[in-house]
Motif scaffolding. Structure first.
Motif, PDB file in Angstrom:
ATOM      1  N   ARG A   1       0.827  -1.211   0.000  1.00 34.14           N
ATOM      2  CA  ARG A   1       0.000   0.000   0.000  1.00 34.14           C
ATOM      3  C   ARG A   1       0.864   1.265   0.000  1.00 34.14           C
ATOM      4  N   GLU A   2       1.911   1.274   0.831  1.00 32.03           N
ATOM      5  CA  GLU A   2       2.790   2.442   0.893  1.00 32.03           C
ATOM      6  C   GLU A   2       3.462   2.692  -0.453  1.00 32.03           C
ATOM      7  N   CYS A   3       3.875   1.615  -1.118  1.00 29.85           N
ATOM      8  CA  CYS A   3       4.480   1.722  -2.445  1.00 29.85           C
ATOM      9  C   CYS A   3       3.519   2.379  -3.425  1.00 29.85           C
ATOM     10  N   LEU A   4       2.287   1.861  -3.500  1.00 30.50           N
ATOM     11  CA  LEU A   4       1.323   2.371  -4.478  1.00 30.50           C
ATOM     12  C   LEU A   4       0.883   3.792  -4.158  1.00 30.50           C
ATOM     13  N   GLU A   5       0.748   4.112  -2.913  1.00 31.43           N
ATOM     14  CA  GLU A   5       0.405   5.491  -2.551  1.00 31.43           C
ATOM     15  C   GLU A   5       1.456   6.462  -3.070  1.00 31.43           C
ATOM     16  N   SER A   6       2.722   6.077  -2.979  1.00 24.36           N
ATOM     17  CA  SER A   6       3.795   6.956  -3.458  1.00 24.36           C
ATOM     18  C   SER A   6       3.810   7.038  -4.980  1.00 24.36           C
ATOM     19  N   VAL A   7       3.441   5.952  -5.658  1.00 19.26           N
ATOM     20  CA  VAL A   7       3.415   5.941  -7.125  1.00 19.26           C
ATOM     21  C   VAL A   7       2.285   6.816  -7.657  1.00 19.26           C
TER      22      VAL A   7
ATOM     23  N   SER B   1      -2.089  -8.723  -1.374  1.00 17.73           N
ATOM     24  CA  SER B   1      -1.556  -7.798  -2.379  1.00 17.73           C
ATOM     25  C   SER B   1      -2.538  -7.564  -3.525  1.00 17.73           C
ATOM     26  N   LEU B   2      -3.181  -8.636  -4.003  1.00 20.25           N
ATOM     27  CA  LEU B   2      -4.133  -8.485  -5.104  1.00 20.25           C
ATOM     28  C   LEU B   2      -5.297  -7.591  -4.684  1.00 20.25           C
ATOM     29  N   GLN B   3      -5.766  -7.776  -3.475  1.00 20.87           N
ATOM     30  CA  GLN B   3      -6.871  -6.955  -2.971  1.00 20.87           C
ATOM     31  C   GLN B   3      -6.483  -5.472  -2.963  1.00 20.87           C
ATOM     32  N   ILE B   4      -5.267  -5.175  -2.526  1.00 19.69           N
ATOM     33  CA  ILE B   4      -4.781  -3.787  -2.511  1.00 19.69           C
ATOM     34  C   ILE B   4      -4.659  -3.251  -3.937  1.00 19.69           C
ATOM     35  N   ALA B   5      -4.117  -4.078  -4.852  1.00 19.62           N
ATOM     36  CA  ALA B   5      -3.974  -3.664  -6.244  1.00 19.62           C
ATOM     37  C   ALA B   5      -5.341  -3.371  -6.870  1.00 19.62           C
TER      38      ALA B   5
ATOM     39  N   PHE C   1      -6.680   0.043  -5.773  1.00 15.53           N
ATOM     40  CA  PHE C   1      -6.090   1.177  -6.487  1.00 15.53           C
ATOM     41  C   PHE C   1      -6.553   1.216  -7.940  1.00 15.53           C
ATOM     42  N   ALA C   2      -6.711   0.036  -8.557  1.00 17.13           N
ATOM     43  CA  ALA C   2      -7.192  -0.014  -9.933  1.00 17.13           C
ATOM     44  C   ALA C   2      -8.609   0.540 -10.045  1.00 17.13           C
ATOM     45  N   GLU C   3      -9.426   0.280  -9.029  1.00 13.51           N
ATOM     46  CA  GLU C   3     -10.792   0.799  -9.015  1.00 13.51           C
ATOM     47  C   GLU C   3     -10.795   2.311  -8.774  1.00 13.51           C
ATOM     48  N   LYS C   4      -9.883   2.771  -7.946  1.00 17.40           N
ATOM     49  CA  LYS C   4      -9.811   4.195  -7.623  1.00 17.40           C
ATOM     50  C   LYS C   4      -9.219   5.014  -8.767  1.00 17.40           C
ATOM     51  N   TYR C   5      -8.255   4.412  -9.516  1.00 16.62           N
ATOM     52  CA  TYR C   5      -7.585   5.119 -10.616  1.00 16.62           C
ATOM     53  C   TYR C   5      -7.693   4.295 -11.907  1.00 16.62           C
ATOM     54  N   PRO C   6      -8.913   4.075 -12.420  1.00 15.01           N
ATOM     55  CA  PRO C   6      -9.085   3.167 -13.568  1.00 15.01           C
ATOM     56  C   PRO C   6      -8.414   3.649 -14.854  1.00 15.01           C
ATOM     57  N   LYS C   7      -8.336   4.960 -15.056  1.00 17.09           N
ATOM     58  CA  LYS C   7      -7.757   5.485 -16.302  1.00 17.09           C
ATOM     59  C   LYS C   7      -6.238   5.369 -16.317  1.00 17.09           C
ATOM     60  N   GLU C   8      -5.633   5.263 -15.139  1.00 18.27           N
ATOM     61  CA  GLU C   8      -4.171   5.197 -15.056  1.00 18.27           C
ATOM     62  C   GLU C   8      -3.645   3.781 -14.896  1.00 18.27           C
ATOM     63  N   THR C   9      -4.517   2.819 -14.621  1.00 16.23           N
ATOM     64  CA  THR C   9      -4.066   1.520 -14.130  1.00 16.23           C
ATOM     65  C   THR C   9      -4.319   0.383 -15.109  1.00 16.23           C
ATOM     66  N   VAL C  10      -3.311  -0.475 -15.257  1.00 15.53           N
ATOM     67  CA  VAL C  10      -3.447  -1.768 -15.934  1.00 15.53           C
ATOM     68  C   VAL C  10      -3.106  -2.826 -14.896  1.00 15.53           C
TER      69      VAL C  10
ATOM     70  N   ASP D   1       7.900  -3.567  -2.214  1.00 11.56           N
ATOM     71  CA  ASP D   1       8.156  -3.311  -0.793  1.00 11.56           C
ATOM     72  C   ASP D   1       8.910  -1.998  -0.561  1.00 11.56           C
ATOM     73  N   ASP D   2       9.185  -1.258  -1.644  1.00  9.96           N
ATOM     74  CA  ASP D   2       9.858   0.030  -1.539  1.00  9.96           C
ATOM     75  C   ASP D   2       8.869   1.153  -1.874  1.00  9.96           C
ATOM     76  N   PHE D   3       9.337   2.407  -1.822  1.00 11.48           N
ATOM     77  CA  PHE D   3       8.437   3.512  -2.141  1.00 11.48           C
ATOM     78  C   PHE D   3       9.237   4.718  -2.621  1.00 11.48           C
ATOM     79  N   LEU D   4       8.528   5.691  -3.209  1.00 14.69           N
ATOM     80  CA  LEU D   4       9.149   6.859  -3.824  1.00 14.69           C
ATOM     81  C   LEU D   4       8.970   8.103  -2.972  1.00 14.69           C
ATOM     82  N   ASP D   5       9.893   9.040  -3.128  1.00 16.28           N
ATOM     83  CA  ASP D   5       9.632  10.431  -2.777  1.00 16.28           C
ATOM     84  C   ASP D   5       8.978  11.015  -4.033  1.00 16.28           C
TER      85      ASP D   5
END
Length: 300
Positions: free
Chosen positions: A1-7, A27-31, A34-43, A74-78
């Motif tokens: 979740r932390e990874c995807l939030e940063s992405v 992990s699939l549930q989390i993915a 995010f796919a449901e929340k950002y459908p235009k950006e997500t594959v 398991d990592d994340f971005l600034d």
């Protein structure tokens, strides 16, 4: 979740490709969330477990953007720093842009900034590779690079499947093939040190020897002549043989064929020779096993 939030916090026009490689946690549930929340950006791709290399290859094949970036889950971005970093490659003729990392020690809640001891700027890929080896700061991780997608496709650069340490051959090939590489000082990536990660586990001996083998074949094919690279390979195999107590004849004699050997290289090779009678012999067939490399297959 932390990874995807940063992405998703990165404010750029982007395509986020999520590859669920047979996960058995949530992990699939989390993915899917995010796919449901950002459908235009997500594959979102879900497949049976095939390993990190296969997951990255699938993502690379599906990607349609001008640039490619790989991130480990398991990592994340600034996010803001990544935006600034991306603008350094956008609209340029760079094949690769290389940046820096924060090492995040989760257990101690400690962060260490890691920069390369080389000047920022643009240089040929070969020059960048040589310079990192000369400065003893070679970095092979793919998540510090943004790649021009056309460059990866033209050079048929994919990850060796069923292989641990998949970044090692991919990065060596990519750096050498790149016409132009940019290096910038931005630290944008948080690499998490944690128990249970691939890098914290005992090394896979066969995979390490497999990497030694294909990289030396590449060095011979491309006529790469570097005292630092030769010294690194010979000392690495010697250290590996001492620690893991295994030996392969074909790889040993390839070491003798590497160019620009210095006196330390010769001493290390002689040391391996006299040490080998106490080591377990493994065959090249055992090393190669059933691994596949699109990079190698496309060049036969």
């Amino acid at each position: 979740r932390e990874c995807l939030e940063s992405v998703y916090a990165v404010n750029l026009l982007k395509e986020v490709i999520l590859v669920n490689d047979g996960s058995i946690d949530n992990s699939l549930q989390i993915a899917e969330e995010f796919a449901e929340k950002y459908p235009k950006e997500t594959v979102l791709i879900s497949q049976k477990n095939r390993g990190l290399s296969a997951a990255r290859n699938v993502g690379l094949e599906k990607a349609r953007g001008e640039y490619i970036y790989f991130i480990d889950s398991d990592d994340f971005l600034d996010s803001k720093a990544f935006e600034s970093f991306f603008y350094k490659i956008q609209g340029t003729d760079l094949d690769i842009l290389h940046g820096n990392v924060f090492q995040y020690y989760e257990k101690e809640n400690r962060i260490v900034k890691k920069n390369l001891p080389i000047k920022t700027g643009i240089r040929m890929g070969k020059e960048f590779l040589y310079q990192m080896y000369e400065e003893k700061c070679y970095r092979e991780v793919v998540w510090l690079n943004i790649y021009r997608r056309k460059f990866l496709l033209e050079e048929k650069l994919y990850f060796v499947e069923k292989l641990l340490y998949e970044d090692t051959p991919f990065s060596f090939f990519a750096f050498w093939k790149a016409k132009k590489i940019g290096y910038e000082e931005e630290c944008f990536y948080y690499y998490r040190f944690r128990e249970g990660s691939i890098m914290s586990k005992p090394r896979n001996c066969l995979d390490c020897f497999y990497i030694f083998n294909i990289l030396m074949d590449f060095i011979f094919k491309e006529k790469i002549k570097s005292e630092e690279i030769t010294s690194h390979f010979i000392s690495s195999v010697r250290s590996f043989a001492k620690r893991e107590k295994i030996f392969n004849d074909e790889i040993y004699w390839k070491l003798w064929s590497l160019p620009k050997k210095n006196i330390i290289c010769l001493r290390n090779l002689i040391d391996i020779y006299f040490r080998k009678k106490h080591l377990k012999r493994i065959t090249l067939e055992e090393i190669i096993g059933n691994k596949q490399s699109k990079f190698l297959e496309d060049r036969k």
